[in-house]
Motif scaffolding. Structure first.
Motif, PDB file in Angstrom:
ATOM      1  N   ARG A 177     -20.534 -19.720  84.837  1.00  0.00           N
ATOM      2  CA  ARG A 177     -19.461 -20.677  85.127  1.00  0.00           C
ATOM      3  C   ARG A 177     -18.899 -20.370  86.507  1.00  0.00           C
ATOM      4  NH1 ARG A 177     -17.205 -24.348  81.962  1.00  0.00           N
ATOM      5  NH2 ARG A 177     -15.118 -24.215  82.879  1.00  0.00           N
ATOM      6  N   HIS A 178     -18.910 -21.385  87.356  1.00  0.00           N
ATOM      7  CA  HIS A 178     -18.428 -21.218  88.725  1.00  0.00           C
ATOM      8  C   HIS A 178     -18.151 -22.607  89.288  1.00  0.00           C
ATOM      9  CE1 HIS A 178     -17.982 -19.237  92.629  1.00  0.00           C
ATOM     10  NE2 HIS A 178     -18.621 -20.267  93.142  1.00  0.00           N
ATOM     11  N   PRO A 179     -16.890 -22.939  89.557  1.00  0.00           N
ATOM     12  CA  PRO A 179     -16.601 -24.274  90.097  1.00  0.00           C
ATOM     13  C   PRO A 179     -17.167 -24.427  91.502  1.00  0.00           C
ATOM     14  CG  PRO A 179     -14.634 -22.902  90.142  1.00  0.00           C
ATOM     15  CD  PRO A 179     -15.673 -22.136  89.380  1.00  0.00           C
ATOM     16  N   ALA A 180     -17.679 -25.600  91.788  1.00  0.00           N
ATOM     17  CA  ALA A 180     -18.198 -25.895  93.123  1.00  0.00           C
ATOM     18  C   ALA A 180     -17.051 -26.340  94.028  1.00  0.00           C
ATOM     19  CB  ALA A 180     -19.258 -26.982  93.043  1.00  0.00           C
ATOM     20  N   ASN A 181     -17.108 -25.924  95.279  1.00  0.00           N
ATOM     21  CA  ASN A 181     -16.120 -26.405  96.251  1.00  0.00           C
ATOM     22  C   ASN A 181     -16.401 -27.856  96.629  1.00  0.00           C
ATOM     23  OD1 ASN A 181     -14.728 -23.923  96.446  1.00  0.00           O
ATOM     24  ND2 ASN A 181     -16.307 -23.129  97.815  1.00  0.00           N
ATOM     25  N   HIS A 182     -17.686 -28.166  96.780  1.00  0.00           N
ATOM     26  CA  HIS A 182     -18.072 -29.546  97.081  1.00  0.00           C
ATOM     27  C   HIS A 182     -18.244 -30.302  95.760  1.00  0.00           C
ATOM     28  CE1 HIS A 182     -19.971 -32.909  99.215  1.00  0.00           C
ATOM     29  NE2 HIS A 182     -20.750 -32.988  98.161  1.00  0.00           N
ATOM     30  N   THR A 183     -17.554 -31.423  95.597  1.00  0.00           N
ATOM     31  CA  THR A 183     -17.608 -32.154  94.330  1.00  0.00           C
ATOM     32  C   THR A 183     -17.863 -33.645  94.499  1.00  0.00           C
ATOM     33  OG1 THR A 183     -15.184 -32.416  94.392  1.00  0.00           O
ATOM     34  CG2 THR A 183     -16.054 -30.522  93.164  1.00  0.00           C
ATOM     35  N   ARG A 184     -18.075 -34.107  95.739  1.00  0.00           N
ATOM     36  CA  ARG A 184     -18.271 -35.555  95.951  1.00  0.00           C
ATOM     37  C   ARG A 184     -19.678 -35.994  95.564  1.00  0.00           C
ATOM     38  NH1 ARG A 184     -16.322 -38.978  99.566  1.00  0.00           N
ATOM     39  NH2 ARG A 184     -18.242 -38.885 100.795  1.00  0.00           N
ATOM     40  N   PHE A 185     -20.665 -35.317  96.045  1.00  0.00           N
ATOM     41  CA  PHE A 185     -22.070 -35.590  95.731  1.00  0.00           C
ATOM     42  C   PHE A 185     -22.463 -37.055  95.975  1.00  0.00           C
ATOM     43  CE2 PHE A 185     -20.841 -32.066  92.827  1.00  0.00           C
ATOM     44  CZ  PHE A 185     -21.601 -31.071  93.429  1.00  0.00           C
ATOM     45  N   LEU A 186     -22.006 -37.571  97.114  1.00  0.00           N
ATOM     46  CA  LEU A 186     -22.296 -38.968  97.457  1.00  0.00           C
ATOM     47  C   LEU A 186     -23.149 -39.108  98.710  1.00  0.00           C
ATOM     48  CD1 LEU A 186     -18.758 -40.525  96.796  1.00  0.00           C
ATOM     49  CD2 LEU A 186     -20.788 -40.639  95.315  1.00  0.00           C
ATOM     50  N   ASP A 187     -23.207 -38.053  99.525  1.00  0.00           N
ATOM     51  CA  ASP A 187     -23.899 -38.133 100.806  1.00  0.00           C
ATOM     52  C   ASP A 187     -24.815 -36.928 100.956  1.00  0.00           C
ATOM     53  OD1 ASP A 187     -23.851 -39.366 103.742  1.00  0.00           O
ATOM     54  OD2 ASP A 187     -23.758 -37.187 103.925  1.00  0.00           O
TER      55      ASP A 187
ATOM     56  N   GLU B  54     -26.419 -35.561 103.506  1.00  0.00           N
ATOM     57  CA  GLU B  54     -26.142 -34.645 104.625  1.00  0.00           C
ATOM     58  C   GLU B  54     -24.900 -33.814 104.355  1.00  0.00           C
ATOM     59  OE1 GLU B  54     -28.248 -33.956 107.036  1.00  0.00           O
ATOM     60  OE2 GLU B  54     -29.550 -35.348 105.945  1.00  0.00           O
ATOM     61  N   GLU B  55     -23.936 -34.425 103.716  1.00  0.00           N
ATOM     62  CA  GLU B  55     -22.717 -33.703 103.352  1.00  0.00           C
ATOM     63  C   GLU B  55     -23.028 -32.624 102.311  1.00  0.00           C
ATOM     64  OE1 GLU B  55     -19.309 -35.574 101.025  1.00  0.00           O
ATOM     65  OE2 GLU B  55     -18.603 -35.807 103.087  1.00  0.00           O
ATOM     66  N   ILE B  56     -23.904 -32.952 101.371  1.00  0.00           N
ATOM     67  CA  ILE B  56     -24.314 -31.979 100.354  1.00  0.00           C
ATOM     68  C   ILE B  56     -25.001 -30.784 101.018  1.00  0.00           C
ATOM     69  CG2 ILE B  56     -25.936 -31.598  98.448  1.00  0.00           C
ATOM     70  CD1 ILE B  56     -25.306 -34.517  97.583  1.00  0.00           C
ATOM     71  N   LYS B  57     -25.903 -31.070 101.966  1.00  0.00           N
ATOM     72  CA  LYS B  57     -26.603 -29.985 102.656  1.00  0.00           C
ATOM     73  C   LYS B  57     -25.634 -29.117 103.453  1.00  0.00           C
ATOM     74  CE  LYS B  57     -30.912 -32.611 103.088  1.00  0.00           C
ATOM     75  NZ  LYS B  57     -31.811 -33.332 104.023  1.00  0.00           N
ATOM     76  N   LYS B  58     -24.655 -29.737 104.068  1.00  0.00           N
ATOM     77  CA  LYS B  58     -23.706 -29.002 104.909  1.00  0.00           C
ATOM     78  C   LYS B  58     -22.717 -28.186 104.086  1.00  0.00           C
ATOM     79  CE  LYS B  58     -20.200 -29.772 108.495  1.00  0.00           C
ATOM     80  NZ  LYS B  58     -19.491 -30.798 109.301  1.00  0.00           N
TER      81      LYS B  58
END
Length: 273
Positions: free
Chosen positions: A66-76, A78-82
């Protein structure tokens, strides 16, 4: 507690020819053409919620955390990669003890029952038992992502391909992920290499033949703070550790009506020690 699920396995072509899947969709049916046969069986899938500690990457082939992700949008992409890639590179290092981790792709899956086919932009949960990599396709990954001068030394060390999977948006109650304990797999008899034919190249994955000894598990109602690491490949193949993890999405007959459709992200990593 366990649930009963209908899982789809693979049977090789009866004429002994090499199994293949054409990754282009048939223009009439919207499906991918293949020369192997689907083989469905009802199996018990055990819910291991509260018993997750019994399963580790080297014993079973998978490991919950269990570990919350800082990135949670998962819409783009390039943003996911960054944003999502770097935090998970460090997480994989922490959980495995690896010295070097390279993430080489990711897939967002949002189940949409009304879609005819599984296009790259609208990926659906995979509903047949498989393993993402064969030994040869795993080895071929290394020179694709590292300078040629680094490859010989990297291939001499222990390395793995590991998938990090987590639900996004909401809990994955609809079509959850089932994982097969490697200790119940006959690696010599149960696995079937399948060529993946693309317009410009070929890949390779593993289909899985039915074996009543397979032990299937899942963790019910995994939420976006839950994740599971599972092996696609391990260069240690002497039987001392789990090498891989057959897996599949499955329809849980106990899913309440109106449950939100499953949404998830998976990232695949080359992991070196």
């Amino acid at each position: 507690m366990s649930t009963t699920a209908q899982l789809t396995y693979s049977i090789p072509p009866p004429d002994g020819s090499r199994p293949f899947t054409n990754m282009n969709h048939d223009s009439f049916t919207g499906k991918r053409l293949h020369n192997w046969t689907k083989d469905t069986h009802y199996v018990q899938v055990e819910d291991v919620r509260g018993k997750e500690h019994r399963y580790t990457l080297d014993t079973a082939g998978f490991q919950f955390y269990r570990h919350p992700a800082n990135h949670t949008r998962f819409l783009d992409d390039e943003e996911i990669k960054k944003e999502y890639y770097p935090e998970n590179m460090e997480l994989i290092k922490k959980l495995t003890g690896a010295t070097r981790v390279v993430l080489f792709d990711h897939t967002i899956r949002r189940r949409r029952p009304d879609l005819v086919n599984d296009s790259p932009e609208k990926r659906q949960p995979v509903s047949f038992v498989h393993v993402d990599q064969t030994t040869s396709s795993a080895k071929a990954r290394v020179p694709r992502h590292f300078p040629a001068s680094d490859v010989p030394a990297l291939l001499q060390r222990r390395y793995q391909i590991i998938n990090l999977w987590r639900p996004i948006s909401h809990s994955a109650i609809d079509w959850p992920l089932a994982l097969c304990d490697f200790r119940s797999v006959n690696a010599e008899e149960d696995l079937m290499p399948i060529s993946l034919i693309y317009p410009d190249h070929e890949g390779e994955t593993l289909g899985v033949k039915y074996n009543p000894k397979h032990q299937w598990i899942y963790k019910s109602a995994m939420d976006p703070e839950d994740l599971v690491l599972f092996k696609c490949f391990d260069s240690i193949e002497d039987g001392s550790v789990a090498r891989l993890t057959p897996h599949t999405a499955f329809e849980d007959p106990r899913t309440p009506e109106g449950t939100p459709f499953r949404e998830s992200i998976e990232i695949r990593a080359l992991v070196f020690y």
